[in-house]
Design an enzyme around this catalytic site. Structure first.
Site, short mmCIF file in Angstrom:
data_model
loop_
_atom_site.label_atom_id
_atom_site.label_comp_id
_atom_site.label_asym_id
_atom_site.label_seq_id
_atom_site.Cartn_x
_atom_site.Cartn_y
_atom_site.Cartn_z
N SER A 28 0.81 -1.22 0.00
CA SER A 28 0.00 0.00 0.00
C SER A 28 0.84 1.27 0.00
O SER A 28 0.46 2.27 -0.61
CB SER A 28 -0.95 0.00 1.21
OG SER A 28 -0.21 0.00 2.42
N ASP A 37 1.18 0.02 8.33
CA ASP A 37 2.53 -0.54 8.29
C ASP A 37 3.12 -0.39 6.89
O ASP A 37 2.42 -0.11 5.92
CB ASP A 37 2.53 -2.01 8.72
CG ASP A 37 1.66 -2.89 7.83
OD1 ASP A 37 1.04 -2.35 6.89
OD2 ASP A 37 1.62 -4.10 8.06
N ASP A 73 5.52 -2.25 3.99
CA ASP A 73 6.13 -3.50 3.52
C ASP A 73 7.48 -3.18 2.90
O ASP A 73 7.56 -2.39 1.96
CB ASP A 73 5.22 -4.19 2.51
CG ASP A 73 3.89 -4.60 3.13
OD1 ASP A 73 3.92 -5.20 4.21
OD2 ASP A 73 2.84 -4.32 2.53
N ASP A 91 7.21 -4.38 8.12
CA ASP A 91 7.32 -5.81 7.84
C ASP A 91 8.44 -5.99 6.83
O ASP A 91 8.31 -5.56 5.68
CB ASP A 91 6.02 -6.39 7.29
CG ASP A 91 4.94 -6.50 8.36
OD1 ASP A 91 5.29 -6.58 9.55
OD2 ASP A 91 3.75 -6.49 8.00
N LYS A 127 -10.78 -0.34 -0.47
CA LYS A 127 -10.19 -0.89 0.75
C LYS A 127 -11.04 -0.55 1.97
O LYS A 127 -11.25 -1.39 2.85
CB LYS A 127 -8.77 -0.38 0.92
CG LYS A 127 -7.78 -0.94 -0.09
CD LYS A 127 -6.38 -0.41 0.13
CE LYS A 127 -5.78 -0.93 1.42
NZ LYS A 127 -4.37 -0.52 1.59
N TYR A 158 -12.26 -8.04 4.25
CA TYR A 158 -10.87 -7.64 3.97
C TYR A 158 -9.93 -8.50 4.80
O TYR A 158 -9.63 -8.18 5.95
CB TYR A 158 -10.67 -6.16 4.29
CG TYR A 158 -9.36 -5.61 3.77
CD1 TYR A 158 -9.17 -5.34 2.42
CD2 TYR A 158 -8.30 -5.35 4.63
CE1 TYR A 158 -7.98 -4.83 1.93
CE2 TYR A 158 -7.10 -4.83 4.16
CZ TYR A 158 -6.94 -4.58 2.82
OH TYR A 158 -5.76 -4.08 2.33
#
Length: 630
Positions: free
Chosen positions: A89, A100, A102, A159, A220, A229
């Site tokens: 995202s 968060d 990625d 993450d 979303k 979701y």
């Protein structure tokens, strides 16, 4: 148009430009999303950039330490390099406040995942990050389908995945879009690298990135509000939602975001699944990596809702979808399509209607409650992740017997536990299938329990309790009102509580008024003359219009009493409106009794299961064989 273009439906359906009304609807949509706090602040955006700079420095330091630990010096040490790349995202530009990030860490062949990325040794990335002063809540997950390290750096959740190239040199300007980067890589690295490759390919294939981003933000939020979701649970996730939005943008390359949202629901609510959705041709570069190919007998052929990633090797991003979750998504998309028609076509509704939260705890006759707990919040995080990843298997085991709808978000009791343990709950809504004989869910629930018990890294103190509840037995804290409106006893208790509070408030107000009268040297009585020589008049509900003036201020007192009466009557009417009828929901035969309790005991563990069926016939209590302590 080529034959493959026809197969993959790659040609636009309409090239009509957006109308002024569509643009205004898109502006209204963006305004609504901003009102829901879906856009991060400038300060948070800057903070994220600074975190990336700091993390990049740690990664550069890490690869140097890996070289030294393996005895590599001189020119080799000088050229040692590892890069970080964002995806998901954040890379797509649709993340929100507190989301968060990625991160993909790409390293050379000599830096292994098992001994250099994970591990307690001083030179590992895990150890360097754990020792960093701005890092908190670090959790390594080496056994995950895509191994990662989860952490907080300066308050930003990260993450971090690892991709190990089959080269001793990682260039600073590494091009991840080239399929050659995958050559010789292990499966975990291919999955990790494809996170970035898929994200970048999607951005390259959409005709208008700003329209795509606005529509994706809306989708979303819709999926989260409607309880669909969760890629892990078999619902939609960030990647496949991005692909569906990108596909709709390809079909309508000049449309506004409001039109894209409407058209997406209109198309995919009635899409002929399992026909796959593609953004481009499936490519095969002969690197011994099997791309999507639904030949008879293969796993791909059994996919229920294939949404295919656009980069090599093409994969089904919705491989966890079950029949139950597919039915739920179809139903929700059809519901959303009808609302969008009212917004876009008829103009009789606004965007807030589309994003109303699902009434999950009103829609089913019964519920399976999976309660988990651990000694500390830190222990609860991995325990919760494990149970959540297994929950779709419970749905898979019972969907042939009942209509099941799992709720993706964990529910937490706002009241702290008396024993101080960290707790969380998952729920699966259950309804009887039409024309089905009585069923018993003992065995599928037992199999689910056995699967959860098999977790090798379960720590002492991690516990789970599974119980079947009727709707009226759900805990009150699940409802916004704070009580279960389908439980007659809870409704009566709430009415009594409100009546008691109203009486207490009335008593306080009366006492205050009497105190004022005492100070003025006056007394009053609603049923008697208020003052000598003044004719009593009836006090109407509008605040004493019939009151008679006198020099002692009687009119003001009568006016106060009228307001007091009006307030009491309004409060009584409001209570009748607020308190719902427990009979207004469609009557269904509830599930009975299947109850599983798993507790940790000193020497032996018992799992009690109360058998039952849909007709309310309760069997004898049985004790399952002794299992590993949960």
């Amino acid at each position: 148009m080529s034959h493959l273009d026809d197969v993959y439906l790659l040609q636009p359906l309409s090239v009509a430009p957006a109308k002024e009304a569509d643009v205004k609807l898109s502006e209204a949509l963006e305004s609504y999303l901003k009102s829901q706090n879906l856009y991060e602040s400038y300060d948070e955006a800057v903070k994220r950039e600074l975190v990336l700079v700091e993390l990049n420095g740690v990664v550069k330091q890490w690869i140097q330490k890996v070289c030294i630990s393996k005895g590599y010096f001189d020119d080799f040490l000088e050229s040692a390099n590892a890069n970080i790349h964002t995806f998901g995202s954040y890379r797509l530009g649709v993340h929100g406040p507190g989301a968060d990030m990625d991160i993909l860490c790409v390293g050379p062949r000599y830096a292994t995942r098992e001994k250099d990325f994970f591990g307690p040794d001083k030179h590992t990335l895990e150890s360097l990050l754990r020792a960093h002063p701005k890092v908190a809540d670090l959790t390594p997950v080496p056994e995950a389908y895509v191994p990662l390290i989860s952490l907080q750096m300066d308050g930003i959740a990260l993450d971090i995945l690892y991709g190990r190239l089959q080269s001793n040199y990682v260039p600073l300007d590494l091009d991840l879009s080239s399929p050659d980067v995958l050559r010789g890589c292990d499966e975990q690295t291919v999955r990790s690298l494809n996170g970035c490759r898929v994200t970048d390919t999607i951005l390259n294939l959409v005709p208008d990135i700003l329209v795509f981003r606005l529509a994706l933000r809306a989708l979303k939020l819709w999926a989260a509000r409607r309880g669909v979701y969760s890629n892990v649970l078999g619902y939609l996730g960030g990647v496949n939602l991005a692909i569906l939005v990108a596909k709709t943008c390809q079909w309508h390359p000049r449309a506004s975001a409001s039109t894209i949202v409407w058209k997406l629901f209109r198309i995919f609510a009635h899409w002929p699944w399992p026909r796959a959705v593609h953004l481009r041709h499936v490519e095969d570069y002969s690197l011994n990596l099997q791309p999507w190919n639904p030949v008879p007998g293969s796993r791909d052929a059994s996919a229920l809702m294939p949404v295919i990633t656009p980069s090599y090797p093409a994969m089904n991003s919705l491989y966890n979808v079950r029949k139950s979750t597919l039915d739920v998504m179809r139903e929700e998309m059809d519901h959303a399509m009808k609302i969008c028609e009212k917004i876009v076509v008829e103009g009789t509704a606004d965007w807030s209607k589309l994003f109303e939260a699902v009434d999950f705890f009103e829609a089913h006759a019964s519920y399976i409650q999976v309660s988990i707990s651990a000694k500390t919040p830190a222990d609860l995080v991995p325990w919760d992740g494990w149970v959540n990843s297994r929950l779709r298997h419970l749905v898979e085991k019972i969907e042939g017997l009942v209509i099941a709808r799992p709720l993706p978000t964990p529910q937490k009791d706002p009241n702290p536990a008396s024993d101080g343990r960290a707790r969380s709950n998952y729920f699966v809504g259950v309804r009887k299938k039409p024309n089905m004989p009585p069923v018993n869910l003992q065995q599928p629930i037992k199999h689910f329990v056995d699967e959860v018990l098999a977790w090798k890294t379960k720590a002492v103190g991690m516990e789970m309790r599974v119980v079947m509840l009727k709707k009226k037995e759900l805990p009150g804290w699940l409802f916004p009102s704070g009580f279960n409106k389908f439980n007659p006893e809870a409704v009566a208790t709430e009415k009594a509580r409100r009546a008691s509070e109203a009486a207490a408030v009335a008593a306080i107000e009366r006492k205050d008024f009497e105190n004022v009268q005492e100070k003025e040297g006056e007394g009053w009585d609603e049923g008697k003359k208020v003052d000598e020589g003044v004719e009593q008049k009836e006090i109407d509900e509008t605040g004493g219009k019939n009151a008679v003036k006198d020099e002692s201020g009687v009119e003001e007192k009568l006016h106060w009493v009228g307001i007091k009466k009006e307030r009491e009557e309004n409060e009584g009417a409001k209570e009748d409106q607020v308190m719902p009828s427990v009979k207004r929901v469609k009557k269904e035969e509830p599930l009975e009794g299947v109850k599983v309790e798993i507790k940790t005991e000193t020497k032996e563990e018992k799992v009690h299961m109360l058998q039952g069926d849909f007709n309310g016939n309760v069997g004898v209590e049985s004790v399952l064989p002794k299992e590993e302590v949960l």
